[in-house]
Write a protein that holds these residues in place. Structure first.
Motif, PDB file in Angstrom:
ATOM      1  N   THR A 116       0.664  -1.552  -0.217  1.00 38.22           N
ATOM      2  CA  THR A 116       0.243  -0.458  -0.281  1.00 38.22           C
ATOM      3  C   THR A 116       0.724   1.298  -0.177  1.00 38.22           C
ATOM      4  O   THR A 116       1.330   1.605  -0.906  1.00 38.22           O
ATOM      5  CB  THR A 116      -1.199   0.158   0.866  1.00 38.22           C
TER       6      THR A 116
ATOM      7  N   ILE B 219       4.528   3.274   0.353  1.00 39.24           N
ATOM      8  CA  ILE B 219       6.002   2.171   0.279  1.00 39.24           C
ATOM      9  C   ILE B 219       7.001   2.877   1.690  1.00 39.24           C
ATOM     10  O   ILE B 219       6.953   4.322   1.618  1.00 39.24           O
ATOM     11  CB  ILE B 219       6.279   2.965  -0.352  1.00 39.24           C
TER      12      ILE B 219
ATOM     13  N   LYS C 272      11.575   0.084   0.757  1.00 40.82           N
ATOM     14  CA  LYS C 272      13.249   0.551   0.184  1.00 40.82           C
ATOM     15  C   LYS C 272      14.088  -0.316   0.173  1.00 40.82           C
ATOM     16  O   LYS C 272      14.865  -0.691  -0.726  1.00 40.82           O
ATOM     17  CB  LYS C 272      13.447   1.824   0.452  1.00 40.82           C
TER      18      LYS C 272
ATOM     19  N   ARG D 199      -4.354  -0.796  -4.208  1.00 42.27           N
ATOM     20  CA  ARG D 199      -5.029   0.096  -4.069  1.00 42.27           C
ATOM     21  C   ARG D 199      -5.491   0.401  -5.895  1.00 42.27           C
ATOM     22  O   ARG D 199      -7.246   0.409  -5.135  1.00 42.27           O
ATOM     23  CB  ARG D 199      -4.820   1.168  -3.576  1.00 42.27           C
TER      24      ARG D 199
ATOM     25  N   ILE E  10       0.213  -2.846   4.457  1.00 40.85           N
ATOM     26  CA  ILE E  10       0.718  -1.986   5.670  1.00 40.85           C
ATOM     27  C   ILE E  10      -0.534  -2.122   6.554  1.00 40.85           C
ATOM     28  O   ILE E  10      -0.992  -2.747   7.576  1.00 40.85           O
ATOM     29  CB  ILE E  10       0.688  -0.380   5.567  1.00 40.85           C
ATOM     30  N   SER E  11      -1.600  -2.628   5.340  1.00 40.18           N
ATOM     31  CA  SER E  11      -3.005  -3.037   5.828  1.00 40.18           C
ATOM     32  C   SER E  11      -3.266  -4.549   5.944  1.00 40.18           C
ATOM     33  O   SER E  11      -2.596  -4.968   4.652  1.00 40.18           O
ATOM     34  CB  SER E  11      -3.796  -2.443   4.757  1.00 40.18           C
TER      35      SER E  11
ATOM     36  N   TRP F 158       1.590  -2.390  16.418  1.00 40.88           N
ATOM     37  CA  TRP F 158       2.309  -1.483  17.145  1.00 40.88           C
ATOM     38  C   TRP F 158       1.981  -0.714  18.675  1.00 40.88           C
ATOM     39  O   TRP F 158       2.561   0.188  18.700  1.00 40.88           O
ATOM     40  CB  TRP F 158       2.232  -0.460  15.837  1.00 40.88           C
TER      41      TRP F 158
ATOM     42  N   ARG G  56      -1.091  -0.625  19.233  1.00 36.47           N
ATOM     43  CA  ARG G  56      -1.999  -0.165  19.445  1.00 36.47           C
ATOM     44  C   ARG G  56      -3.189  -0.498  20.534  1.00 36.47           C
ATOM     45  O   ARG G  56      -3.547  -2.117  20.549  1.00 36.47           O
ATOM     46  CB  ARG G  56      -2.146   0.168  18.570  1.00 36.47           C
TER      47      ARG G  56
ATOM     48  N   ASP H  27      16.354   8.040  -5.904  1.00 31.38           N
ATOM     49  CA  ASP H  27      15.410   6.432  -6.204  1.00 31.38           C
ATOM     50  C   ASP H  27      13.906   6.348  -5.603  1.00 31.38           C
ATOM     51  O   ASP H  27      13.472   5.273  -5.358  1.00 31.38           O
ATOM     52  CB  ASP H  27      15.912   5.445  -4.989  1.00 31.38           C
ATOM     53  N   THR H  28      13.260   7.774  -5.173  1.00 35.49           N
ATOM     54  CA  THR H  28      11.618   7.862  -4.673  1.00 35.49           C
ATOM     55  C   THR H  28      10.645   7.357  -5.229  1.00 35.49           C
ATOM     56  O   THR H  28      10.994   7.159  -6.900  1.00 35.49           O
ATOM     57  CB  THR H  28      11.671   9.225  -4.871  1.00 35.49           C
ATOM     58  N   GLN H  29       9.292   6.215  -4.822  1.00 40.64           N
ATOM     59  CA  GLN H  29       9.290   5.746  -5.148  1.00 40.64           C
ATOM     60  C   GLN H  29       7.390   5.647  -5.024  1.00 40.64           C
ATOM     61  O   GLN H  29       6.894   6.978  -4.062  1.00 40.64           O
ATOM     62  CB  GLN H  29       8.800   4.881  -4.421  1.00 40.64           C
ATOM     63  N   VAL H  30       6.564   6.617  -5.973  1.00 40.28           N
ATOM     64  CA  VAL H  30       5.172   6.239  -5.747  1.00 40.28           C
ATOM     65  C   VAL H  30       4.424   5.372  -4.327  1.00 40.28           C
ATOM     66  O   VAL H  30       4.801   4.519  -4.323  1.00 40.28           O
ATOM     67  CB  VAL H  30       4.257   6.385  -6.925  1.00 40.28           C
ATOM     68  N   SER H  31       3.944   6.232  -4.097  1.00 41.65           N
ATOM     69  CA  SER H  31       3.590   5.586  -2.634  1.00 41.65           C
ATOM     70  C   SER H  31       4.564   5.716  -0.899  1.00 41.65           C
ATOM     71  O   SER H  31       3.955   5.074   0.390  1.00 41.65           O
ATOM     72  CB  SER H  31       2.791   4.210  -2.486  1.00 41.65           C
ATOM     73  N   GLU H  32       5.481   6.193  -1.602  1.00 41.27           N
ATOM     74  CA  GLU H  32       6.301   6.421  -0.497  1.00 41.27           C
ATOM     75  C   GLU H  32       6.164   7.738   0.717  1.00 41.27           C
ATOM     76  O   GLU H  32       5.332   8.511   0.144  1.00 41.27           O
ATOM     77  CB  GLU H  32       7.954   6.797  -1.016  1.00 41.27           C
ATOM     78  N   VAL H  33       6.219   6.745   2.012  1.00 38.99           N
ATOM     79  CA  VAL H  33       5.878   7.978   3.012  1.00 38.99           C
ATOM     80  C   VAL H  33       7.360   8.666   3.013  1.00 38.99           C
ATOM     81  O   VAL H  33       8.258   8.305   3.513  1.00 38.99           O
ATOM     82  CB  VAL H  33       5.549   6.743   4.255  1.00 38.99           C
TER      83      VAL H  33
ATOM     84  N   VAL I 273       2.925  11.086   1.500  1.00 36.84           N
ATOM     85  CA  VAL I 273       3.165  10.479   0.566  1.00 36.84           C
ATOM     86  C   VAL I 273       3.407  10.729  -0.703  1.00 36.84           C
ATOM     87  O   VAL I 273       3.015  11.719  -0.964  1.00 36.84           O
ATOM     88  CB  VAL I 273       1.745   9.869   1.361  1.00 36.84           C
TER      89      VAL I 273
ATOM     90  N   PRO J 178      -1.890   8.643   4.637  1.00 41.83           N
ATOM     91  CA  PRO J 178      -2.826   8.396   5.330  1.00 41.83           C
ATOM     92  C   PRO J 178      -3.080   8.123   7.257  1.00 41.83           C
ATOM     93  O   PRO J 178      -1.862   7.690   7.472  1.00 41.83           O
ATOM     94  CB  PRO J 178      -3.427   7.752   4.638  1.00 41.83           C
TER      95      PRO J 178
ATOM     96  N   VAL K  72      -3.410   6.549  10.445  1.00 40.30           N
ATOM     97  CA  VAL K  72      -3.659   5.075  10.425  1.00 40.30           C
ATOM     98  C   VAL K  72      -4.760   4.088  11.082  1.00 40.30           C
ATOM     99  O   VAL K  72      -5.150   4.786  11.515  1.00 40.30           O
ATOM    100  CB  VAL K  72      -2.230   4.840  11.956  1.00 40.30           C
ATOM    101  N   GLU K  73      -4.649   3.191  10.176  1.00 38.51           N
ATOM    102  CA  GLU K  73      -6.192   2.343  10.217  1.00 38.51           C
ATOM    103  C   GLU K  73      -5.981   1.107  11.401  1.00 38.51           C
ATOM    104  O   GLU K  73      -5.221   0.428  11.746  1.00 38.51           O
ATOM    105  CB  GLU K  73      -6.469   2.187   9.002  1.00 38.51           C
TER     106      GLU K  73
ATOM    107  N   TRP L 286      -3.788  -1.876  10.128  1.00 41.50           N
ATOM    108  CA  TRP L 286      -2.120  -1.562   9.545  1.00 41.50           C
ATOM    109  C   TRP L 286      -1.025  -1.699  10.595  1.00 41.50           C
ATOM    110  O   TRP L 286      -1.729  -2.610  11.916  1.00 41.50           O
ATOM    111  CB  TRP L 286      -2.175   0.149  10.154  1.00 41.50           C
TER     112      TRP L 286
END
Lengths: 284, 63
Positions: free
Chosen positions: A9, A11, A16, A35, A56-57, A135, A137, B23-29, B40, B55, B57-58, B61
């Motif tokens: 989901t 990165i 990395k 997603r 992560i989900s 984590w 939580r 080296d950054t990626q799409v969706s990288e935090v 993100v 986003p 935390v859900e 996760w």
């Protein structure tokens, strides 16, 4: 040439490190943001040979794993391993059944049953934790009846249906730390101590990671715990007690970015090497 | 110093400039070095990065 699909989901630094390790090993990677996927077996075309589940989900990762396995793509960890490890009660049941040391536990749905279960597992204090979650939580250390009643009422009123299944675990007095063992295919490749003045020692909650030597006992319990849940790539949370080591939890999409430096072990390279090994076996 | 391959964008929270390595990626935090917000990477085109608030935390996760 093998292409490793990395299901994700977001990165994180961990992904990395895996991407970098694969590059060093000459393994092509394909990043798959689940997603954005449409998991329709009638139309799905995969552009990778084997998948590493790093979502992560938990919910998204598990559905993606089930889907890919159904269309013939091996996934690490498998859905069988994930379905046990993603749920603390199921993990405890499997460990207990396979005689792997683990703290006493019970699952209940109401306050009267919780009171009786706590008596059965040796009294207060106990820890109540969500069956699915991570984590550190929403962990609650319950020292007495007042706290128990409050927590269960809150879960009943405010919680999702899953929160109403109350997992209770005997509280284990720790020496200010626990052990996180990184275990691949049953072998503990390295471990860290996670130290904290708080009873919750997760590094996500501020616990500090330092190198822990893999003792014969840690090696053994890692193997039997890993065997019990179906092997794969696992991180075991281990408590040190007067009676020996005991397994608290098992994580199936482990985070390791804070542990490569203190252990001196490239966990990311070991993950990639294992994926290659699994694919070679699958091909035969 | 920026290199030709770095990406540049703007923090959606504090408007500070954000420079990302090649080296950054799409969706990288990532974190904003000014306001420390968790962000993100939404897209990378040429040397431009579109960055959004990460986003929250859900419940499911974790590890």
């Amino acid at each position: 040439m093998l292409t490793l699909g990395i299901l994700h989901t977001t990165i994180r630094a961990d992904e990395k490190l895996i991407i970098e390790a694969a590059k060093k090993a000459g393994i092509a990677t394909q990043l798959i943001d689940v997603r954005s996927e449409i998991f329709n077996p009638a139309t799905y075309m995969a552009n990778f040979d084997i998948a590493l589940e790093r979502c992560i989900s938990t919910v998204k990762g598990t559905y993606a794993t089930h889907f890919l396995e159904s269309v013939g793509i091996p996934v690490i960890n498998s859905s069988a391993v994930a379905s046990i490890c993603e749920d603390k009660f199921l993990t405890s049941l499997v460990l207990e059944k396979n005689n792997v040391p683990t703290p006493a536990f019970a699952l209940v749905f109401g306050i009267d049953e919780a009171r009786q279960a706590i008596e059965q597992i040796g009294g207060f204090p106990v820890v109540i934790k969500p069956n699915v979650g991570s984590w550190g939580r929403l962990l609650a250390k319950i020292n007495d009846m007042d706290a128990l009643e409050a927590i269960i009422e809150h879960k009943d009123v405010l919680g999702s249906p899953q929160q109403k299944a109350v997992y209770i675990q005997k509280f284990i007095e720790k020496p200010g730390r626990d052990i996180r063992a990184f275990v691949i295919d049953g072998k503990a490749i390295c471990a860290v101590y996670r130290a904290s003045e708080h009873w919750i020692t997760n590094t996500a909650r501020g616990g500090k990671a330092t190198k822990c030597l893999v003792s014969k006992e840690l090696k053994h319990i890692s193997k039997i715990a890993s065997d019990a849940v179906g092997r794969g790539i696992l991180a075991l949370d281990v408590f040190e007690t007067d009676e020996g080591l005991t397994i608290n939890e098992i994580n199936h999409t482990m985070e390791f970015k804070n542990s490569e430096e203190p252990t001196g072990v490239s966990i990311s390279s070991a993950i990639v090497a294992y994926c290659v090994e699994v694919y070679k076996k699958y091909e035969k | 110093m920026n290199t030709m391959k770095d990406f540049s964008g703007t923090c959606p929270i504090c408007d500070a400039p954000v420079t990302l390595p090649s080296d950054t990626q799409v969706s990288e935090v990532i974190s904003c070095s000014y306001c420390k917000s968790k962000l993100v990477v939404e897209s990378l085109t040429k040397q431009k990065a579109i960055i959004a608030k990460a986003p929250d935390v859900e419940e499911d996760w974790g590890e």
